[in-house]
Design a protein around this motif. Structure first.
Motif, PDB file in Angstrom:
ATOM      1  N   GLY A 169      50.717-106.448  57.435  1.00 32.52           N
ATOM      2  CA  GLY A 169      49.564-105.955  56.703  1.00 32.52           C
ATOM      3  C   GLY A 169      48.597-105.291  57.659  1.00 32.52           C
ATOM      4  O   GLY A 169      48.438-105.738  58.791  1.00 32.52           O
ATOM      5  N   CYS A 170      47.987-104.218  57.226  1.00 29.02           N
ATOM      6  CA  CYS A 170      47.023-103.540  58.095  1.00 29.02           C
ATOM      7  C   CYS A 170      46.072-102.741  57.228  1.00 29.02           C
ATOM      8  O   CYS A 170      46.502-102.072  56.280  1.00 29.02           O
ATOM      9  CB  CYS A 170      47.763-102.611  59.057  1.00 29.02           C
ATOM     10  SG  CYS A 170      46.659-101.855  60.258  1.00 29.02           S
ATOM     11  N   ILE A 171      44.793-102.858  57.529  1.00 30.50           N
ATOM     12  CA  ILE A 171      43.846-101.984  56.835  1.00 30.50           C
ATOM     13  C   ILE A 171      42.999-101.258  57.876  1.00 30.50           C
ATOM     14  O   ILE A 171      42.760-101.770  58.967  1.00 30.50           O
ATOM     15  CB  ILE A 171      42.934-102.743  55.841  1.00 30.50           C
ATOM     16  CG1 ILE A 171      41.999-103.697  56.585  1.00 30.50           C
ATOM     17  CG2 ILE A 171      43.687-103.472  54.770  1.00 30.50           C
ATOM     18  CD1 ILE A 171      40.569-103.434  56.250  1.00 30.50           C
ATOM     19  N   ASP A 172      42.599-100.072  57.529  1.00 30.47           N
ATOM     20  CA  ASP A 172      41.631 -99.352  58.355  1.00 30.47           C
ATOM     21  C   ASP A 172      40.282 -99.487  57.683  1.00 30.47           C
ATOM     22  O   ASP A 172      40.184 -99.368  56.454  1.00 30.47           O
ATOM     23  CB  ASP A 172      41.976 -97.857  58.425  1.00 30.47           C
ATOM     24  CG  ASP A 172      43.165 -97.587  59.333  1.00 30.47           C
ATOM     25  OD1 ASP A 172      43.565 -98.499  60.082  1.00 30.47           O
ATOM     26  OD2 ASP A 172      43.687 -96.458  59.282  1.00 30.47           O
ATOM     27  N   VAL A 173      39.254 -99.737  58.487  1.00 31.89           N
ATOM     28  CA  VAL A 173      37.899 -99.596  57.972  1.00 31.89           C
ATOM     29  C   VAL A 173      37.541 -98.147  58.246  1.00 31.89           C
ATOM     30  O   VAL A 173      37.671 -97.680  59.380  1.00 31.89           O
ATOM     31  CB  VAL A 173      36.915-100.532  58.703  1.00 31.89           C
ATOM     32  CG1 VAL A 173      35.504-100.351  58.149  1.00 31.89           C
ATOM     33  CG2 VAL A 173      37.359-101.983  58.585  1.00 31.89           C
ATOM     34  N   GLU A 174      37.148 -97.432  57.204  1.00 39.93           N
ATOM     35  CA  GLU A 174      36.857 -96.008  57.382  1.00 39.93           C
ATOM     36  C   GLU A 174      35.397 -95.712  57.045  1.00 39.93           C
ATOM     37  O   GLU A 174      34.820 -96.334  56.149  1.00 39.93           O
ATOM     38  CB  GLU A 174      37.753 -95.169  56.468  1.00 39.93           C
ATOM     39  CG  GLU A 174      39.217 -95.274  56.840  1.00 39.93           C
ATOM     40  CD  GLU A 174      40.098 -94.323  56.044  1.00 39.93           C
ATOM     41  OE1 GLU A 174      41.126 -93.907  56.575  1.00 39.93           O
ATOM     42  OE2 GLU A 174      39.741 -94.012  54.887  1.00 39.93           O
ATOM     43  N   TYR A 175      34.848 -94.747  57.782  1.00 41.51           N
ATOM     44  CA  TYR A 175      33.492 -94.279  57.493  1.00 41.51           C
ATOM     45  C   TYR A 175      33.574 -92.832  57.006  1.00 41.51           C
ATOM     46  O   TYR A 175      34.422 -92.076  57.494  1.00 41.51           O
ATOM     47  CB  TYR A 175      32.609 -94.366  58.753  1.00 41.51           C
ATOM     48  CG  TYR A 175      31.196 -93.953  58.448  1.00 41.51           C
ATOM     49  CD1 TYR A 175      30.342 -94.826  57.787  1.00 41.51           C
ATOM     50  CD2 TYR A 175      30.739 -92.690  58.762  1.00 41.51           C
ATOM     51  CE1 TYR A 175      29.049 -94.437  57.450  1.00 41.51           C
ATOM     52  CE2 TYR A 175      29.450 -92.290  58.426  1.00 41.51           C
ATOM     53  CZ  TYR A 175      28.609 -93.177  57.769  1.00 41.51           C
ATOM     54  OH  TYR A 175      27.342 -92.792  57.418  1.00 41.51           O
ATOM     55  N   LEU A 176      32.718 -92.480  56.089  1.00 44.33           N
ATOM     56  CA  LEU A 176      32.720 -91.106  55.584  1.00 44.33           C
ATOM     57  C   LEU A 176      31.889 -90.225  56.530  1.00 44.33           C
ATOM     58  O   LEU A 176      30.684 -90.072  56.372  1.00 44.33           O
ATOM     59  CB  LEU A 176      32.167 -91.051  54.158  1.00 44.33           C
ATOM     60  CG  LEU A 176      32.239 -89.695  53.454  1.00 44.33           C
ATOM     61  CD1 LEU A 176      33.662 -89.147  53.423  1.00 44.33           C
ATOM     62  CD2 LEU A 176      31.692 -89.802  52.039  1.00 44.33           C
ATOM     63  N   TYR A 177      32.580 -89.717  57.572  1.00 43.65           N
ATOM     64  CA  TYR A 177      31.916 -88.828  58.536  1.00 43.65           C
ATOM     65  C   TYR A 177      31.676 -87.468  57.855  1.00 43.65           C
ATOM     66  O   TYR A 177      32.268 -87.200  56.799  1.00 43.65           O
ATOM     67  CB  TYR A 177      32.826 -88.631  59.756  1.00 43.65           C
ATOM     68  CG  TYR A 177      32.964 -89.867  60.624  1.00 43.65           C
ATOM     69  CD1 TYR A 177      32.020 -90.141  61.612  1.00 43.65           C
ATOM     70  CD2 TYR A 177      34.029 -90.736  60.466  1.00 43.65           C
ATOM     71  CE1 TYR A 177      32.147 -91.266  62.419  1.00 43.65           C
ATOM     72  CE2 TYR A 177      34.154 -91.861  61.267  1.00 43.65           C
ATOM     73  CZ  TYR A 177      33.213 -92.116  62.245  1.00 43.65           C
ATOM     74  OH  TYR A 177      33.325 -93.218  63.034  1.00 43.65           O
ATOM     75  N   PRO A 178      30.887 -86.592  58.476  1.00 46.03           N
ATOM     76  CA  PRO A 178      30.627 -85.293  57.823  1.00 46.03           C
ATOM     77  C   PRO A 178      31.900 -84.488  57.565  1.00 46.03           C
ATOM     78  O   PRO A 178      31.927 -83.636  56.696  1.00 46.03           O
ATOM     79  CB  PRO A 178      29.731 -84.566  58.835  1.00 46.03           C
ATOM     80  CG  PRO A 178      29.073 -85.650  59.605  1.00 46.03           C
ATOM     81  CD  PRO A 178      30.071 -86.773  59.690  1.00 46.03           C
TER      82      PRO A 178
ATOM     83  N   GLY B 174      34.828 -85.900  56.747  1.00 47.91           N
ATOM     84  CA  GLY B 174      35.709 -86.678  55.856  1.00 47.91           C
ATOM     85  C   GLY B 174      35.851 -88.120  56.336  1.00 47.91           C
ATOM     86  O   GLY B 174      35.216 -88.526  57.314  1.00 47.91           O
ATOM     87  N   TRP B 175      36.721 -88.879  55.643  1.00 40.85           N
ATOM     88  CA  TRP B 175      36.904 -90.277  56.011  1.00 40.85           C
ATOM     89  C   TRP B 175      37.622 -90.378  57.359  1.00 40.85           C
ATOM     90  O   TRP B 175      38.586 -89.665  57.605  1.00 40.85           O
ATOM     91  CB  TRP B 175      37.739 -91.008  54.956  1.00 40.85           C
ATOM     92  CG  TRP B 175      37.028 -91.173  53.648  1.00 40.85           C
ATOM     93  CD1 TRP B 175      37.174 -90.421  52.527  1.00 40.85           C
ATOM     94  CD2 TRP B 175      36.036 -92.170  53.330  1.00 40.85           C
ATOM     95  NE1 TRP B 175      36.337 -90.867  51.537  1.00 40.85           N
ATOM     96  CE2 TRP B 175      35.624 -91.948  51.995  1.00 40.85           C
ATOM     97  CE3 TRP B 175      35.452 -93.220  54.034  1.00 40.85           C
ATOM     98  CZ2 TRP B 175      34.667 -92.738  51.369  1.00 40.85           C
ATOM     99  CZ3 TRP B 175      34.496 -94.009  53.400  1.00 40.85           C
ATOM    100  CH2 TRP B 175      34.110 -93.760  52.088  1.00 40.85           C
ATOM    101  N   GLY B 176      37.138 -91.252  58.228  1.00 44.35           N
ATOM    102  CA  GLY B 176      37.782 -91.433  59.539  1.00 44.35           C
ATOM    103  C   GLY B 176      37.781 -92.904  59.908  1.00 44.35           C
ATOM    104  O   GLY B 176      36.841 -93.644  59.591  1.00 44.35           O
ATOM    105  N   GLU B 177      38.833 -93.317  60.608  1.00 43.63           N
ATOM    106  CA  GLU B 177      38.965 -94.740  60.974  1.00 43.63           C
ATOM    107  C   GLU B 177      37.929 -95.140  62.031  1.00 43.63           C
ATOM    108  O   GLU B 177      37.761 -94.453  63.023  1.00 43.63           O
ATOM    109  CB  GLU B 177      40.386 -94.957  61.524  1.00 43.63           C
ATOM    110  CG  GLU B 177      40.618 -96.359  62.036  1.00 43.63           C
ATOM    111  CD  GLU B 177      41.982 -96.535  62.707  1.00 43.63           C
ATOM    112  OE1 GLU B 177      42.908 -95.767  62.391  1.00 43.63           O
ATOM    113  OE2 GLU B 177      42.086 -97.454  63.537  1.00 43.63           O
ATOM    114  N   VAL B 178      37.277 -96.285  61.802  1.00 44.72           N
ATOM    115  CA  VAL B 178      36.435 -96.853  62.857  1.00 44.72           C
ATOM    116  C   VAL B 178      37.017 -98.152  63.370  1.00 44.72           C
ATOM    117  O   VAL B 178      36.708 -98.598  64.476  1.00 44.72           O
ATOM    118  CB  VAL B 178      34.986 -97.185  62.420  1.00 44.72           C
ATOM    119  CG1 VAL B 178      34.077 -96.013  62.596  1.00 44.72           C
ATOM    120  CG2 VAL B 178      34.903 -97.758  61.042  1.00 44.72           C
ATOM    121  N   GLU B 179      37.846 -98.777  62.557  1.00 46.87           N
ATOM    122  CA  GLU B 179      38.358-100.088  62.940  1.00 46.87           C
ATOM    123  C   GLU B 179      39.688-100.323  62.238  1.00 46.87           C
ATOM    124  O   GLU B 179      39.890 -99.864  61.108  1.00 46.87           O
ATOM    125  CB  GLU B 179      37.336-101.150  62.505  1.00 46.87           C
ATOM    126  CG  GLU B 179      37.822-102.571  62.664  1.00 46.87           C
ATOM    127  CD  GLU B 179      36.701-103.607  62.532  1.00 46.87           C
ATOM    128  OE1 GLU B 179      35.524-103.235  62.475  1.00 46.87           O
ATOM    129  OE2 GLU B 179      37.047-104.799  62.500  1.00 46.87           O
TER     130      GLU B 179
END
Ligand code: ATP
Length: 614
Positions: free
Chosen positions: A364-373, A375-380
């Protein structure tokens, strides 16, 4: 993208972030953190460490070496598998990762394929390349820096271009008005060059992201040259493969890598940490913050993707039967952390990896993503890694990396003693001694910092109302990239107070008045000594309003103004960043207000840390 430009300009102007080695022409992807950037970065990592280590009794910290011997990374799979796919754009010669590249864009009811060159001169060169090499006979026109190819139709994995019936192709015998049909069938892999929308690409090939280095006083290049020259002397070693093998063999004794992640340092220390901390009972974790290095194919979005970056990683060791539950618990814990420090919770999301994205050992794996200007990008990344890491290091070294539950073992031994029967049940023994599974949380510090800054940044008009960033909507109403006070439009960085690089800006009403400055210095000393926080004495000779706005722009939660009345009654004005609210308090009260404002409110609490208690 204007939010990003606005932020980068602010970062440079106010001393958060600088291009590294700028006075020598700079180095792509290398950044230096200025006086404010270093504070913000430290605060983000401190908040992470606080929640992951200090606030828990089941996690300890570690700090392991960056230079890593090949054995570690061979075992972990990085030497053979830490690769990204790489593609070259035939027109621009740019390299990029196909998994991050956009899909083809067509215009004019999907009949035209536009390719954007950086300028008109390049467009002419590319047009020529297309006509003579990559799309011979296709119907091509050019408009400024855009090259337009007419599309006949799209097929599953092909773009079929329209033929230019006026194209003349000279053969030895005659001049005909046709071209090779194969040149009109362009393979389409599902992505294009991100900068130009060009589908004219090489096939993708793997590329190892690790930086090699050599621990040897002799320059490795000298060794490569001598080994190569020697290899050329014998026909049996002069071919490319044999020479390469000889060179690798010569360099191998001094070969090391710059670690591509901090996690392996934790796995190889699992046993030493456990031995030195016998009170740690499964489940327990080891946390580490440190630099990692990746020779990224494409560096992008300032500090979002750089070759040198910092990671904040936790490896949480659990019994196999606890892994699923712990994975879910950490997922929630980390999302709560993000939601606590970010203002715009709609800009943070979890993205579960599809089955084909998962590493073969991961369940199992999830990415925490932030909506950068952009688009969505992985932070964690949060992953349930199974027992892969410890098992592999154990296999390679012959050292058992297991966990023994001493209580279960003693209970079994007591039972055996009283019954006189030895217990051999595989299940009983497997619960007593096992290779732990690992739940990992791996967060990029620089990416987190970028996300939190973007999240906090707001441009407001003279009424304090949020307005679009320059270029995002009404330009007349938008903030310029320079100091914006005169236009009534300005930037506020609404950072969580615990993240703010400067906690309090202290300002004398008249900047060169000795008595006012002395009282300011006294207040800042109390704050520094009692709270160990970064305080800035703002003695520029500008109006108090402008000084407030300068503090808002860098996210300072409180400003304190000392005026002539303060000299009589030791009462000062404290102003709160987000509301602009001001009130008179005693100089001594300032410390208490800031102390209270910096307290960690309970997770999920909606109480703003910034509200001044009345
Ligand atoms: P990406 O797909 O964006 O390359 P990744 O999945 O390879 O990221 P991980 O190996 O999961 O990244 O690393 C954990 C975290 O480290 C990422 O979530 C990211 O925040 C950070 N990180 C990874 N590579 C870089 C980089 N080159 N620059 C900055 N941060 C990075």
């Amino acid at each position: 993208m204007s939010a990003m430009r606005h932020l980068l300009d602010l970062c440079k102007r106010r001393g958060f972030l600088f291009q590294s080695a700028e006075i020598h022409g700079g180095l792509r992807g290398a950044y230096d953190y200025g006086p404010l950037g270093v504070e913000l970065k430290r605060n983000v990592s401190q908040e992470w460490w606080n929640s992951m280590v200090y606030q828990r009794s089941d996690v300890v910290g570690i700090d392991t070496a960056i230079i890593t011997p090949p054995a570690v990374l061979k075992t972990s799979g990085h030497v053979d598998q830490f690769t990204d796919e790489m593609v070259d754009s035939r027109l621009s010669k740019e390299r990029f990762r196909p998994d991050k590249a956009p899909a083809l864009k067509l215009i004019d009811q999907d009949k035209v394929l536009p390719i954007s060159a950086p300028d008109k001169v390049t467009a002419k060169v590319w047009e020529q390349d297309l006509r003579t090499q990559f799309a011979k006979g296709a119907l091509i026109t050019r408009k400024g820096k855009e090259i337009l190819l007419q599309v006949e139709r799209m097929e599953k994995d092909k773009i079929v271009l329209k033929r230019d019936n006026n194209t003349t192709t000279t053969t030895t015998a005659t001049t005909v008005t046709t071209s090779e049909p194969t040149d009109l069938h362009i393979p389409y892999y599902g992505y294009v060059d991100p900068n130009s929308n060009s589908p004219f690409l090489t096939e993708s090939r793997p590329f190892n992201l690790m930086f090699k280095t050599y621990l040897d006083p002799i320059d490795p290049i000298d060794k490569v040259i001598t080994t190569t020259l020697d290899a050329q002397k014998s026909p049996s070693t002069s071919d490319l493969t044999s020479t390469r093998q000889l060179v690798d063999k010569t360099l191998h004794p001094s070969l090391t890598y710059l670690r591509p992640e901090t996690a392996q340092g934790v796995f190889i220390n699992y046993a030493t940490v456990q031995r030195s901390h016998p009170h740690l009972k499964i489940p327990f974790g080891i946390a580490q913050i440190g630099k990692s290095f990746r020779n990224e194919i494409r560096l992008e979005h300032a500090i979002f993707r750089t070759p040198e970056f910092e990671q904040m990683e936790l490896e949480f060791f659990v019994a196999p039967w606890q892994a699923e539950e712990q994975f879910e618990a950490w997922r929630k814990f980390r999302m709560d952390w993000w939601r606590y420090y970010a203002r715009n919770n709609d800009r943070i999301r979890e993205r579960a990896h599809a089955q084909d994205e998962l590493a073969h050992y991961s369940s199992g794996c999830i990415d925490v993503e932030y909506l950068y200007p952009w688009g969505w990008g992985e932070v964690e990344g949060i992953a349930n890694r199974g027992d892969f890491d410890l098992s592999k290091h154990s296999e390679a070294t012959g050292i058992k990396l297991q966990y023994t539950d001493a209580i279960l073992m003693q209970e079994r031994q007591a039972r055996e003693k009283s019954t006189g029967v030895k217990e051999t049940s595989v299940e009983v023994l497997a619960r007593e001694r096992f290779t732990p599974h690992v739940v990992e949380s791996s967060c990029g510090l620089n990416r987190a910092m970028l996300a939190l800054m973007l999240d906090a940044m707001e441009v407001v008009d003279d009424q304090g109302k949020a307005i679009p960033f320059p270029g995002e909507g009404d330009n007349n109403n938008a903030a310029s990239d320079n100091s914006t006070v005169s236009k009534g439009v300005r930037t506020i960085m609404r950072l969580h107070p615990r993240l703010a690089p400067v906690k309090v800006g202290i300002m004398p009403l008249i900047s060169n008045n000795k008595d006012l400055v002395e009282l300011c210095t006294g207040i800042s000393q109390s704050l520094r000594q009692e709270l160990q926080v970064n305080v800035s004495l703002e003695t520029q000779s500008t109006t108090i309003g402008k000084r407030y706005y300068r503090m808002d722009e860098i996210g300072t939660p409180w400003c304190v103004t000392v005026d002539f009345e303060s000299l009589q009654d030791r009462m000062v004005t404290i102003r709160e960043r987000d509301t602009g609210e001001q009130r008179r308090v005693s100089a001594e009260e300032v410390v208490e207000i800031v102390r209270d404002g910096l307290r960690l409110h309970p997770r999920g609490s909606t109480t703003s840390n910034l509200q001044i208690s009345k």
